[in-house]
Enzyme design. Structure first.
Site, PDB file in Angstrom:
ATOM      1  N   GLU A 123       0.874  -1.185   0.000  1.00 19.55           N
ATOM      2  CA  GLU A 123       0.000   0.000   0.000  1.00 19.55           C
ATOM      3  C   GLU A 123       0.906   1.229   0.000  1.00 19.55           C
ATOM      4  OE1 GLU A 123      -3.690   2.067   2.506  1.00 19.55           O
ATOM      5  OE2 GLU A 123      -2.254   0.815   3.583  1.00 19.55           O
ATOM      6  N   ASN A 129       9.704   7.084   0.390  1.00 26.67           N
ATOM      7  CA  ASN A 129       8.874   7.750  -0.611  1.00 26.67           C
ATOM      8  C   ASN A 129       8.454   6.744  -1.685  1.00 26.67           C
ATOM      9  OD1 ASN A 129       7.808   9.387  -2.653  1.00 26.67           O
ATOM     10  ND2 ASN A 129       9.206  11.064  -2.141  1.00 26.67           N
ATOM     11  N   ASP A 143      -3.541  11.561  -1.701  1.00 30.69           N
ATOM     12  CA  ASP A 143      -3.690  13.015  -1.752  1.00 30.69           C
ATOM     13  C   ASP A 143      -4.167  13.419  -3.148  1.00 30.69           C
ATOM     14  OD1 ASP A 143      -2.755  13.341   0.898  1.00 30.69           O
ATOM     15  OD2 ASP A 143      -0.696  13.110   0.196  1.00 30.69           O
ATOM     16  N   LYS A 198      -4.867  20.872  -8.122  1.00 32.22           N
ATOM     17  CA  LYS A 198      -4.420  21.827  -9.147  1.00 32.22           C
ATOM     18  C   LYS A 198      -3.785  21.091 -10.329  1.00 32.22           C
ATOM     19  CE  LYS A 198      -3.808  25.649  -6.026  1.00 32.22           C
ATOM     20  NZ  LYS A 198      -2.936  26.200  -4.994  1.00 32.22           N
ATOM     21  N   GLU A 243      -8.614   4.808   7.780  1.00 35.21           N
ATOM     22  CA  GLU A 243      -9.010   5.898   8.678  1.00 35.21           C
ATOM     23  C   GLU A 243      -9.763   6.986   7.910  1.00 35.21           C
ATOM     24  OE1 GLU A 243      -6.039   4.472   8.701  1.00 35.21           O
ATOM     25  OE2 GLU A 243      -5.518   3.968  10.764  1.00 35.21           O
TER      26      GLU A 243
HETATM   27  C1  LIG Z   1      -4.778  11.335   2.613  1.00 33.54           C
HETATM   28  S1  LIG Z   1      -3.702  10.267   3.449  1.00 33.54           S
HETATM   29  C2  LIG Z   1      -4.553   8.684   3.400  1.00 33.54           C
HETATM   30  C3  LIG Z   1      -3.987   7.712   4.395  1.00 33.54           C
HETATM   31  C4  LIG Z   1      -4.609   6.309   4.400  1.00 33.54           C
HETATM   32  N1  LIG Z   1      -4.338   5.613   3.153  1.00 33.54           N
HETATM   33  C5  LIG Z   1      -6.075   6.362   4.654  1.00 33.54           C
HETATM   34  O1  LIG Z   1      -6.848   6.103   3.730  1.00 33.54           O
HETATM   35  O2  LIG Z   1      -6.477   6.633   5.792  1.00 33.54           O
HETATM   36  C6  LIG Z   1      -2.409  10.040   2.273  1.00 33.54           C
HETATM   37  C7  LIG Z   1      -1.134   9.486   2.877  1.00 33.54           C
HETATM   38  O3  LIG Z   1      -0.230   9.184   1.840  1.00 33.54           O
HETATM   39  C8  LIG Z   1       1.068   9.578   2.228  1.00 33.54           C
HETATM   40  N2  LIG Z   1       1.846   9.798   1.001  1.00 33.54           N
HETATM   41  C9  LIG Z   1       1.623  10.733   0.063  1.00 33.54           C
HETATM   42  N3  LIG Z   1       2.520  10.647  -0.931  1.00 33.54           N
HETATM   43  C10 LIG Z   1       3.321   9.605  -0.621  1.00 33.54           C
HETATM   44  C11 LIG Z   1       4.443   9.020  -1.247  1.00 33.54           C
HETATM   45  N4  LIG Z   1       4.922   9.496  -2.405  1.00 33.54           N
HETATM   46  N5  LIG Z   1       5.042   7.968  -0.657  1.00 33.54           N
HETATM   47  C12 LIG Z   1       4.580   7.491   0.527  1.00 33.54           C
HETATM   48  N6  LIG Z   1       3.513   8.020   1.173  1.00 33.54           N
HETATM   49  C13 LIG Z   1       2.897   9.058   0.611  1.00 33.54           C
HETATM   50  C14 LIG Z   1       0.841  10.836   3.032  1.00 33.54           C
HETATM   51  O4  LIG Z   1       1.922  11.148   3.886  1.00 33.54           O
HETATM   52  C15 LIG Z   1      -0.427  10.478   3.803  1.00 33.54           C
HETATM   53  O5  LIG Z   1      -0.144   9.847   5.035  1.00 33.54           O
END
Ligand SMILES: C[S@@+](CC[C@H](N)C(=O)[O-])C[C@H]1O[C@@H](n2cnc3c(N)ncnc32)[C@H](O)[C@@H]1O
Length: 216
Positions: free
Chosen positions: A44, A97, A119, A123, A193
């Site tokens: 994930e 990352n 996320d 934009k 969550e």
């Molecule tokens: C909006 S949250 C959703 C978290 C979880 N999947 C949920 O549904 O509750 C998005 C998560 O993805 C992580 N994230 C965003 N870009 C990422 C990347 N390139 N690599 C790893 N994590 C990333 C962010 O730090 C954040 O914790």
């Protein structure tokens, strides 16, 4: 590069090396050795606080799971959740990352990629940051088995529409599309969550499953 800038988080993660893998590049091409079996590996990207990946690991002991999260302050919550849940043996977490997947996984290491409530980057000039952008799809394809799959959930209609276009433009086959997951007849859905938060406000949850069409 590790984004470990919070000493309290770093301390906690270092105390759980059997859960949070600090040297994932060493397992590239041989994650089965770390898990001690040849079961399929699902990852994930953007695990957040970890409810989904821990729930999946507990529900499916014959699948290995890796949750990948950029921020140490967030993944530490996921790690605590996993420990409280008995730390399933088939679960690991990486504080890296997702755009660097190729550094940690070889072609065929991964059987399935989950993206949950990624996320949205609304934009247009940020479109390349969306985890369903073609650049990321190409990355997933490089670590997945042939004909591997992406399973994606979101509350964000704009991101879902973008993703449908992006995946089909890439040549992926859509195997399932739901515009209201919680009112569809879907079994065994493990909520994240964010999913709990948005669905409790009455927002529909969108979901898709798509497959790379590997040419032989
Ligand atoms: C909006 S949250 C959703 C978290 C979880 N999947 C949920 O549904 O509750 C998005 C998560 O993805 C992580 N994230 C965003 N870009 C990422 C990347 N390139 N690599 C790893 N994590 C990333 C962010 O730090 C954040 O914790």
């Amino acid at each position: 590069m590790r984004l470990r800038n919070k000493p309290w988080a770093e301390d906690y993660l270092n105390e759980h090396p059997d859960l949070v893998v600090s040297n994932p590049e060493d397992y590239k091409g041989r994650w089965n050795e770390l898990f001690g079996n040849d079961n399929p590996l699902h990852i994930e990207v953007g695990t957040g606080k970890g409810q989904f990946i821990t729930g999946m690991a507990k529900a499916n002991p014959n699948i290995n799971y890796i949750g990948i999260e950029l921020f140490d302050s967030v993944i530490v919550i996921a790690a605590k959740k996993a420990v409280e849940a008995g730390q399933p043996e088939n679960l690991r977490l990486l504080n890296v990352n997702g755009s660097k997947l190729e550094e940690y996984f070889a072609k065929g290491d991964v059987s399935q990629v989950y993206l949950n409530f990624s996320d949205p980057w609304p934009k247009t000039r940020h479109a390349k940051r969306r985890l369903t952008h073609a650049n990321f799809l190409s990355l997933y394809e490089k670590v997945l088995i042939d004909n591997g799959e992406i399973h994606f959930k979101t509350d964000n209609r704009g991101l879902f529409e973008f993703s449908l276009m992006s995946l089909t433009d890439y040549g992926m086959k859509l195997k399932l599309v739901s515009l209201d997951l919680h009112n569809d007849d879907v079994e065994d859905n493990i909520m994240t969550e964010y999913e709990e938060k948005f669905s409790s406000k009455g927002q529909p949850i969108y979901r898709l499953e798509a497959q790379f069409m590997t040419e032989k």
